[in-house]
Every structure is written in structure tokens, then in C-alpha cells.
Motif scaffolding. Structure first.
Motif, PDB file in Angstrom:
ATOM      1  N   TYR A   1     -22.271  -5.948 -27.361  1.00 26.29           N
ATOM      2  CA  TYR A   1     -22.858  -5.063 -26.345  1.00 26.29           C
ATOM      3  C   TYR A   1     -21.962  -5.014 -25.107  1.00 26.29           C
TER       4      TYR A   1
ATOM      5  N   LYS B   1     -23.451   0.005 -28.553  1.00 21.38           N
ATOM      6  CA  LYS B   1     -24.849   0.228 -28.151  1.00 21.38           C
ATOM      7  C   LYS B   1     -25.785   0.457 -29.341  1.00 21.38           C
TER       8      LYS B   1
ATOM      9  N   HIS C   1     -31.999  -4.887 -22.156  1.00 17.72           N
ATOM     10  CA  HIS C   1     -30.866  -4.005 -22.484  1.00 17.72           C
ATOM     11  C   HIS C   1     -31.436  -2.725 -23.102  1.00 17.72           C
TER      12      HIS C   1
ATOM     13  N   ASP D   1     -30.673   0.280 -23.107  1.00 20.03           N
ATOM     14  CA  ASP D   1     -29.782   1.292 -23.688  1.00 20.03           C
ATOM     15  C   ASP D   1     -29.223   0.866 -25.044  1.00 20.03           C
ATOM     16  N   ALA D   2     -29.601  -0.326 -25.517  1.00 18.70           N
ATOM     17  CA  ALA D   2     -29.193  -0.781 -26.854  1.00 18.70           C
ATOM     18  C   ALA D   2     -30.244  -0.339 -27.869  1.00 18.70           C
TER      19      ALA D   2
END
Length: 416
Positions: free
Chosen positions: A194, A199, A232, A234-235
Motif C-alpha cells: 500500500y 490500492k 485506509h 482508499d484500499a
């Protein structure tokens, strides 16, 4: 007359080794001998009593008794009959089987599915959907920021799938004590990737590794990934279960096998031709209904959408699966599996009594097991005494490669 028969048999036997097709066909009389020769050859090659052979070379007795004359028919199950109205015997049976499987896995109504050719297809299908899913979630058209993470024990079809859908693949560590994916090492790997800009993560997990029979702790891995996503956002992840070996038996041996209760488990694939000796190819895929929009293709000549990988699929093997499950029944299947577990325990008790440096890996409810050693002499001893063959298998442990001698063991039901 005897001399004529001998000549015909010799002619037919020789024709099996020819590299060209005959210019002319053969007579019905010759076909009779051809059938006998082929049956004898197949009988000689059948090795269903070998505990290192993962799949029976003979179909189960239910199929053998009931379907002798049915293989002259070629029903085509093109389409997805868990979302379209069935129109024939085998499309109806496929719909019924998918509903029965959903019930067995305690699935919600948003789960659909179809039959396929095996879990290799299932892994490719999952990778295809997963790549498109991540591209949509990440608002991207390429795969530069997507990676597939697989255990070093995972089936080779995972590598094949990554190659086909054009995504990078990286191996993950296993825990040598339990011979399954290291949850904490996987989390560290995800975090490291990451930070490098990855992503999108394709995560295939396995229940019933081909080599060891062990299972990844998919519930714990799911929880760890959920926690990672909270910090996180946006992962994005796409997780599926390759249960080619354990997906069917778990229905009969585990009371709370409900993989889809974990909301990020998107798909499960498993094979009937392994555990129940249904003729090849007899597998299925169950998945969340929202995913099919990512891969659906129009079939203009029948005014329908195809949401499968293969397109045309053999209905006769779906019939064989239905006849097997209907003919045997749950109680009989459970008894066969219990007999398998008993055979496994008897054999492993013998190994325990050897008093040698042999590590036995065996899940209590799995019909598989494996023996592990790093000693060539012990491996040779086991090979000779128990008529086994070991593989020299490379594993990733604590970010280092290590080769071990592993004896794969299968104690599948003898439904022949």
C-alpha cells in the motif's frame, strides 16, 4: 473364428497408436472389440485405492447404475440459470442444485451461481470479476495499482489466472506449524505494498490445499482486512475461496460453515468430481449477484446475457451431480466421509508409531493430510514401506524459501 477375432483385436489395438485418422470407418463388429480394449485399458489405469491420487478414476456407483444410456445426449446449459428462467431438464436441475447449495452454505438471497469445469475455471472466473471490480472501485482502467497475493501453497491455477487477467502476483508467507497462510505476515505485506502505491488487492484463500489439506483462516483474515480498510479507506479488496477439495465435505462435517456471512467474501468455488466421484467436469461457483454486471456479455442469437466464463456448458454432468446427491442422500454421504476420516486416522496412527522425525499435518475434519520431513533417509523409508512418493516442495516461510519433503495423502470416499 478365433483367428479372425485375434486379427481384429490386433488391428484395433494398432489403430489406437496411429497418428492419423482412418480413411475409412470401422465396422460394428470391430467397434465391439474396440469397446472391450478401451474398457480394459481404463480399468488397468484406474487407481482409486491409491491414497496419493486426489481423484477417483472411476465414477460413483449411482452414476454408473443410472446413467449408462444417458451419455448419448448432449444438453447445453449455455446461460446462467440461477438468474434466468430454466427451459429444459438440465437447466432446471442446475437451478435446483444452486438453490440447494445456497441452502447448504446458509446463503442470503443475493448469492447466485452456476456450474463449471473445475476450480481452475473458478479461480480464473474470480480473477476476471475481481479485476473488473477493483478497477471500478478505484476508478481506473489499467492494472498498475492492482496486485494478487497468494499463499506459497496455493494451486498453480492462481498464477495462471493472474497471467490471463493481466495483474501482478506476489507470494505470501505460510505458517509452517499449521501449513496455512500467515495472517499477520499477509497484513504486513499488504501494508508494505500500500505504501508503494498499490490500492487494489485480489486475495484468493484456500480451504483444502492440494498439498496439505489445510485451510486458511478466512474469518480472521477477513477481520484483519476490515480493520485495515478502516484506516485506509482508499484500499479495495476482492476476496474469494478456492475450496476445490474441502468445499463439499465441509457441508457435511462442519455445522457452521457459512463463508458468505463475511461480507467481503465475494465468491466460492468447489468440485464435485473430487469428493463424490462425479464425472468430470463437475464444479460450481457461488458469488454475489451484483458482480455479474461486471462481466456480462450479450448472446445475440438467443437474446440472453452470458455471465459465465465458458459459455456453452455440458448439462449431462449437471445431471450426474444431481443424480449423485439425490441418489446417495445426506446420511449416506456423511457415512462415506466418516469412513474416510476413520481410514485416515488408522493410517496416521501407524505413522505416529514410527517414532521418527515425521511431522503429521491433519485437520480433524479433513479427508486429506500430509507428512513432512526435511530428512531424505526418512522420506525414502516412508516411500518404500508405505508405497508412497514424496514431492520436494518449496515454501515461503518468514520471507525465506525453504524446501521440504512432503507426502500428499487423500482419503476420499470410496463411492464406487
Amino acid at each position: 473364428m478365433f483367428g479372425i477375432k485375434t486379427k481384429i483385436k490386433k488391428k484395433i489395438s494398432n489403430s489406437l497408436n496411429k497418428k492419423k485418422f482412418n480413411q475409412k470407418g470401422i465396422s460394428l463388429f470391430e467397434l465391439f472389440f474396440l469397446k472391450k480394449i478401451i474398457l480394459q485399458q481404463l480399468e488397468n489405469e484406474a487407481s482409486f485405492n491409491n491414497i496419493q491420487t486426489p481423484v477417483s478414476n472411476k465414477t460413483n456407483y449411482i452414476v454408473k447404475k443410472t446413467m449408462k444410456n444417458m451419455y448419448q445426449f448432449m444438453p447445453n446449459n449455455l446461460g446462467n440459470w440461477s438468474i434466468s428462467k430454466p427451459h429444459s431438464l438440465t437447466t432446471n436441475l442446475e437451478n435446483n442444485l444452486i438453490r440447494a447449495l445456497k441452502n447448504s452454505y446458509s446463503c442470503s438471497t443475493d448469492i447466485i451461481g452456476h456450474f463449471g469445469s473445475g476450480s481452475t475455471e473458478g479461480n480464473i472466473f474470480a480473477s476476471w470479476i475481481g479485476r473488473n471490480y477493483l478497477q471500478k472501485k478505484l476508478f481506473i482502467k489499467d492494472t498498475k495499482s492492482i496486485i494478487m497475493l497468494k499463499s506459497s501453497l496455493a494451486h498453480y491455477s492462481i498464477d495462471k489466472a493472474a497471467d490471463i487477467v493481466g495483474v501482478k502476483i506476489e507470494e505470501s508467507n505460510i505458517k509452517i506449524e499449521t501449513m496455512n497462510l500467515s495472517e499477520q505476515q499477509l497484513l504486513k505485506q499488504i501494508n508494505k505494498l500500500y505504501k508503494k502505491g498499490i490500492k487494489g488487492f485480489l486475495i484468493p484463500l484456500t480451504l483444502g490445499y492440494t498439498v496439505s489439506g489445510t485451510e486458511d483462516n478466512y474469518i480472521l483474515i477477513h477481520k484483519l482486512i476490515q480493520a485495515f480498510q478502516k484506516s485506509h479507506s482508499d484500499a479495495k479488496f476482492f476476496i474469494w475461496l478456492d475450496t476445490a477439495f474441502s468445499g463439499i465435505s465441509n457441508i457435511y462435517t462442519k455445522n457452521n460453515f457459512r463463508p458468505f456471512e463475511n461480507k467481503d467474501i465475494q465468491l466460492i468455488t468447489s468440485d464435485f468430481h473430487k469428493i463424490l466421484s462425479v464425472p468430470y467436469p463437475s464444479s460450481f461457483m457461488l458469488y454475489r449477484s451484483s458482480l455479474v454486471n461486471l462481466i456480462s456479455k450479450e448472446i445475440p442469437y438467443i437474446d440472453q446475457l452470458d455471465t459465465t466464463l465458458l459459455g456453452s456448458r455440458p448439462g449431462i454432468n449437471i445431471l450426474a451431480t444431481w443424480i449423485t446427491l439425490f441418489g446417495l442422500g445426506k446420511t449416506t454421504i456423511q457415512k462415506h466421509i466418516q469412513d474416510s476420516l476413520q481410514r485416515k486416522n488408522i493410517f496416521l496412527t501407524k505413522i505416529e508409531q514410527e517414532s521418527k522425525n515425521i511431522r503429521i499435518v491433519s485437520d480433524q475434519k479433513s479427508v486429506q493430510a500430509c507428512l513432512i520431513t526435511d530428512n531424505f533417509k526418512i522420506t525414502t523409508y516412508l516411500n518404500k514401506k508405505y508405497n508412497l512418493n514424496a514431492i520436494n516442495y518449496e515454501l515461503k516461510i518468514n520471507n525465506k524459501k525453504k524446501k521440504l519433503f512432503i507426502h500428499k495423502l487423500y482419503f476420499f470416499p470410496r463411492i464406487i
